[in-house]
Design a protein around this motif. Structure first.
Motif, short mmCIF file in Angstrom:
data_model
loop_
_atom_site.label_atom_id
_atom_site.label_comp_id
_atom_site.label_asym_id
_atom_site.label_seq_id
_atom_site.Cartn_x
_atom_site.Cartn_y
_atom_site.Cartn_z
N ALA A 1 0.83 -1.20 0.00
CA ALA A 1 0.00 0.00 0.00
C ALA A 1 0.87 1.25 0.00
O ALA A 1 1.98 1.26 0.55
CB ALA A 1 -0.92 0.01 1.21
N THR A 2 0.39 2.27 -0.64
CA THR A 2 1.02 3.58 -0.62
C THR A 2 0.11 4.56 0.11
O THR A 2 -0.90 4.16 0.70
CB THR A 2 1.31 4.06 -2.06
OG1 THR A 2 0.08 4.10 -2.80
CG2 THR A 2 2.28 3.13 -2.74
N GLN B 1 -5.09 -2.07 4.84
CA GLN B 1 -4.27 -2.55 5.95
C GLN B 1 -3.56 -3.83 5.54
O GLN B 1 -3.94 -4.93 5.94
CB GLN B 1 -5.14 -2.78 7.19
CG GLN B 1 -5.78 -1.52 7.73
CD GLN B 1 -6.58 -1.77 8.99
OE1 GLN B 1 -6.70 -2.90 9.44
NE2 GLN B 1 -7.13 -0.72 9.58
N ALA B 2 -2.50 -3.69 4.76
CA ALA B 2 -1.70 -4.83 4.33
C ALA B 2 -0.31 -4.34 3.99
O ALA B 2 -0.15 -3.49 3.11
CB ALA B 2 -2.34 -5.53 3.14
N GLU B 3 0.69 -4.87 4.70
CA GLU B 3 2.07 -4.51 4.44
C GLU B 3 2.89 -5.67 3.91
O GLU B 3 3.93 -5.46 3.31
CB GLU B 3 2.72 -3.99 5.73
CG GLU B 3 2.03 -2.75 6.30
CD GLU B 3 2.62 -2.35 7.63
OE1 GLU B 3 3.56 -3.06 8.10
OE2 GLU B 3 2.17 -1.35 8.21
N ASP B 4 2.43 -6.87 4.15
CA ASP B 4 3.18 -8.05 3.74
C ASP B 4 2.19 -9.15 3.39
O ASP B 4 1.06 -9.17 3.89
CB ASP B 4 4.12 -8.50 4.87
CG ASP B 4 5.05 -9.61 4.42
OD1 ASP B 4 5.20 -9.79 3.20
OD2 ASP B 4 5.63 -10.29 5.28
N MET B 5 2.63 -10.09 2.55
CA MET B 5 1.78 -11.20 2.14
C MET B 5 2.56 -12.51 2.23
O MET B 5 3.69 -12.60 1.73
CB MET B 5 1.26 -10.99 0.71
CG MET B 5 0.33 -12.11 0.23
SD MET B 5 -0.32 -11.85 -1.43
CE MET B 5 1.15 -12.17 -2.41
N LEU C 1 -2.53 -11.72 4.58
CA LEU C 1 -2.14 -10.32 4.48
C LEU C 1 -1.99 -9.76 5.89
O LEU C 1 -2.93 -9.81 6.69
CB LEU C 1 -3.19 -9.53 3.70
CG LEU C 1 -3.44 -10.02 2.26
CD1 LEU C 1 -4.51 -9.19 1.59
CD2 LEU C 1 -2.16 -9.99 1.45
N GLN C 2 -0.80 -9.22 6.18
CA GLN C 2 -0.46 -8.84 7.53
C GLN C 2 -0.04 -7.38 7.59
O GLN C 2 0.44 -6.81 6.60
CB GLN C 2 0.68 -9.72 8.07
CG GLN C 2 0.36 -11.20 8.08
CD GLN C 2 1.56 -12.03 8.48
OE1 GLN C 2 2.69 -11.58 8.41
NE2 GLN C 2 1.30 -13.25 8.90
N THR C 3 -0.22 -6.80 8.76
CA THR C 3 0.28 -5.47 9.09
C THR C 3 1.09 -5.57 10.37
O THR C 3 0.75 -6.36 11.27
CB THR C 3 -0.86 -4.46 9.26
OG1 THR C 3 -1.76 -4.93 10.28
CG2 THR C 3 -1.62 -4.26 7.97
N SER C 4 2.14 -4.80 10.47
CA SER C 4 3.00 -4.85 11.65
C SER C 4 2.39 -4.12 12.84
O SER C 4 2.77 -4.38 13.98
CB SER C 4 4.37 -4.23 11.32
OG SER C 4 4.21 -2.90 10.86
N VAL C 5 1.46 -3.21 12.59
CA VAL C 5 0.84 -2.43 13.66
C VAL C 5 -0.67 -2.61 13.58
O VAL C 5 -1.27 -2.45 12.51
CB VAL C 5 1.20 -0.94 13.56
CG1 VAL C 5 0.49 -0.15 14.65
CG2 VAL C 5 2.69 -0.74 13.63
#
Length: 787
Positions: A282-283, A313-317, A332-336
């Motif tokens: 995401a940007t 809300q997705a920073e990594d897959m 799909l994960q987010t660190s925060v």
């Protein structure tokens, strides 16, 4: 008092399983027999050396320091080891190793080689040149024909730092430039399941390289490995990672069912279909996007994804492919976590399928919280399914349908964050490794029950009796690595450095969670203490058909007082019998647990704790939280029962059936409309052509009519007369007196209208029509006999 031992049926025709152990001293190979009793008999065979001396013999495949994790080939014939200061070496793993007291005979490394940190082992096949600085490596699927390496970019010494090697000849066949990498995106170059196409991730593009076009592939010419050219490419702006399935069942004919370009159908009938996933983070103004793409060699690439999912809300897959290669689980994960509920961030799980009908399914999580682990059933011949561990600790593990994504079975709550299937998909290990206490539970998927490990019969360990069924099974030390044997009969847990610099070693368990005593292990864990073990894994089987899919082994309890011949005869007699499920295999129920932990009779229990299983003390609550609630494992049903009324309308059970005909709101609007018309002095609308369906009435008040009187035109008198319409005939039959009173009232209103007309007041058409109905009303009143 009679003591007992256990004997299990064995199959000595199956080859033993091999374990590779990488330590700071070198790489060792150990063999394990197929069954537990064979291992005990092997360790108890009388030899010239004692058992302690047997465990001191270490079967080194190579000696010296290693830098990277070892990678066995898919068929288990060779292993690739990166020797520090030397580079990558290819070692052969012998099918049958020479045994001397339970360990591989050292083949005589001289002192000079040991001091140099190298090995003169006869198992060495070849070495890859100029690979001493390699920091990451990966092997192609299928036959393992190619090895991918990466080292730091240097304009002078290593301008093309991403390299592809031919594993059969140890020759460089292709080289690319990759200055910076992310470990989460490794490997940047991935092969298809048949190793015919290599897919490279570059900046804003995904490129496709036919393996046959590699400069030095399949020939002995010294062509320039950097002269490789791609055949097709996908333009995907800001792409950060891709994932290619290592297996696939897709064929060209299936692609034609969904292909809109009919001109290329004839050319693609025999072309394989390659699918892969790509993730775009995401940007500031655009959400993250996960897409499933399709590529057919020789055809125009489909740039738009065939499936896609967008989330802010997705920073990594993280991608987990099904064994058939036509479905993928996307985490799909987010660190925060913006909600502040989880320290580990938030995550969502989606299922992307491409098996004729493409769709994206949001997998319902068993409970709120992060997704800890997911795992597909590894056997592609069985109906697809997967297990999800999600939620706050103690997390909840559930089994889901492989196509719909709906949960079908729940394994209960426990401190678990790992899903590990056996290679055959029969046994399942749910564990809590890493920062958890190392709890494990072994399940039989076919029976959907916890496997009884019979530790109550085995006196060589300190575990609680039947600890697998009660949730008391522990790995014994913090677990860093774990792996199943290719026979699905052994499960190992390793504590390795640098993650853990104390208590390094490998512990072995059976498929049912039965712990193998340290005295029966072929290796000695004292050699790896405190921080010398780096990796431990099983060697893959040469073929998936080497080890059959076998159920639990029958267990025979043999008295120790019998002769060895009698014990063998008893075991042989039970070998052909079907193993009976032990009575204590069933998980304890809530009632039993409450009765055992309720304490003394008459003890005061607070009202808030009454009716709950277990006690209310702090120690008992902590114990329940630690052990989890594995006894709550149940099968889930998702079929909605539907009730059908007589007129064909479907109604959900438990809800009141809707009234036939018009809805309540429609009837209310119609009633208000009639009331407004009556107030304005307008007649009600004429009755519809079709007779309306009568509303259901109770049986006690239902009146059956045999004839129907002609409709009457009632004058608009007041708001109370809004019910006087053409459908008022049942009222005159049921209550003649009430009908007579209404007719007299309407006749009085007609007299008032006549007087109004006699005073030269203009009457409208409706009022004239009401005056004309006077004779009909008087006739009806006379018929009632109440005039």
């Amino acid at each position: 008092m009679t003591t007992t031992t256990t004997t299990t049926t064995t199959n000595s025709s199956l080859p033993p399983c091999k374990i590779l152990m990488r330590s700071k001293e070198g790489v060792e190979v150990y063999e394990l027999p197929d069954e537990y009793d064979e291992l005990q008999q092997q360790r108890q065979q009388p030899t010239a050396t004692t058992q302690q001396q047997q465990q001191q013999q270490r079967p080194f495949l190579c000696r010296g320091s290693t830098s990277l994790p070892i990678i066995p080939s898919p068929d288990g014939s060779v292993v690739y080891i990166h020797m520090t200061g030397r580079g990558i070496c290819k070692y052969r793993i012998p099918e049958r190793m020479p045994w001397a007291g339970g360990a591989l005979v050292d083949d005589g490394d001289n002192d000079k080689d040991k001091k140099n940190g190298s090995s003169s082992s006869s198992w060495l096949v070849l070495s890859f040149p100029d690979t001493s600085n390699v920091q990451m490596m990966d092997l192609s699927p299928g036959t393992g024909s190619f090895l991918l390496t990466w080292e730091r970019w240097n304009e002078t010494t290593c301008p093309h730092n991403l390299r592809v090697w031919d594993t059969a000849r140890g020759k460089l066949v292709a080289a690319f430039v990759q200055r910076n990498i992310k470990r989460d995106s490794w490997p940047y170059l991935q092969w298809t399941h048949d190793e015919r196409v290599a897919i490279l991730l570059t900046t804003n593009e995904v490129r496709f390289y036919p393996v046959a076009s590699f400069p030095n592939h399949g020939n002995d010419d010294d062509d320039d490995p950097t002269a490789v050219r791609y055949s097709d490419k996908f333009r995907i702006p800001n792409v950060s990672s891709i994932s290619v399935p290592r297996t696939s069942s897709l064929v060209g004919n299936q692609d034609n069912a969904n292909d809109n370009n009919n001109d290329n159908n004839n050319n693609n009938n025999h072309q394989p279909i390659y699918i892969f996933t790509a993730f775009v983070p995401a940007t500031k103004d655009k959400p993250a996007r996960a897409g499933l793409y399709r590529f057919v060699p020789g055809s125009k690439p489909d740039t738009p994804p065939i499936l896609s999912k967008s989330l802010f809300q997705a920073e990594d897959m993280k991608v987990d492919w099904s064994p058939s290669g036509d479905a993928a689980l996307l985490t799909l994960q987010t660190s925060v976590d913006k909600s502040g509920q989880s320290y580990y961030g938030s995550s969502q799980l989606f299922l992307m399928r491409y098996d004729g009908e493409s769709e994206v399914v949001a997998v319902p999580l068993p409970q709120e919280g992060p997704v800890s682990s997911v795992g597909w059933l590894p056997d592609a011949t069985k109906p697809p399914c997967f297990v999800v561990v999600a939620g706050k600790m103690p997390s909840l593990s559930t089994l889901h349908h492989g196509k719909s994504g709906q949960p079908t079975f729940t394994f209960g709550n426990a401190h678990r964050n790992v899903v590990s299937w056996s290679p055959h998909g029969r046994f399942l290990c749910l564990a809590g490794f890493g920062n958890l206490a190392g709890g494990m539970s072994f399940w039989d998927r076919n029976k959907q029950k916890l496997v009884n490990n019979n530790n109550n019969i085995n006196n060589n360990n300190n575990h609680h009796p039947d600890d697998n069924a009660t949730g008391q099974l522990r790995a014994g030390a913090p677990v860093v690595g774990y792996d199943w044997s290719p026979s699905s009969r052994w499960f190992l847990c390793s504590t390795c450095s640098p993650r853990m610099n104390v208590d390094n070693g490998v512990r072995l368990f059976r498929y049912n969670g039965r712990t193998v005593p340290t005295t029966a292990l072929p290796w000695n864990n004292q050699h790896y203490e405190p921080d010398k073990l780096l990796q431990a894994c099983f060697v893959p089987a040469s073929s998936p058909h080497v080890y059959p899919d076998r159920p639990q082994s029958p267990i025979v309890v043999v008295p120790e007082g019998l002769d060895p011949e009698q014990q063998q005869a008893m075991a042989a007699a039970a070998a052909g019998a079907k193993a009976a499920v032990p009575a204590n295999n069933a998980a304890p129920t809530a009632a039993s647990s409450s009765s055992t932990s309720s304490g003394a009779a008459g003890r005061y229990v607070p009202p808030s704790a009454r009716g709950r299983p277990g006690g209310s003390s702090l120690a008992e609550r902590l114990r329940r939280e630690k052990e989890g609630t594995l006894q709550t494992a149940t099968r889930l049903a998702h079929t909605t029962k539907v009730q059908t009324l007589s007129h064909g309308q479907r109604v959900v059970v438990g809800l009141a059936p809707p009234p036939p005909g018009k809805s309540k709101s429609a009837l209310k609007r119609e009633k208000e409309k009639k009331k407004k018309q009556q107030q304005q002095g307008q007649p009600p609308p004429p009755p519809p052509d079709e007779e309306p369906v009568p509303a259901p009435v109770p049986v006690a008040t239902a009146v059956v009519t045999t004839a129907a009187a002609p409709p009457t035109m009632a004058p608009p008198a007041s708001s109370q007369d809004n019910t006087s319409n053409s459908n008022s005939q049942p009222e005159s039959v049921s209550d003649p007196e009430k009908r007579a009173r209404k007719i007299k009232k309407m006749l009085k209103q007609i007299e008032d209208l006549k007087e109004k007309g006699a005073n030269n007041n203009a009457l409208n058409e409706d009022q004239k029509a009401k005056i004309a109905s006077e004779e009909q009303l008087r006739a009806e009143l006379k018929q009632l006999g109440l005039s």
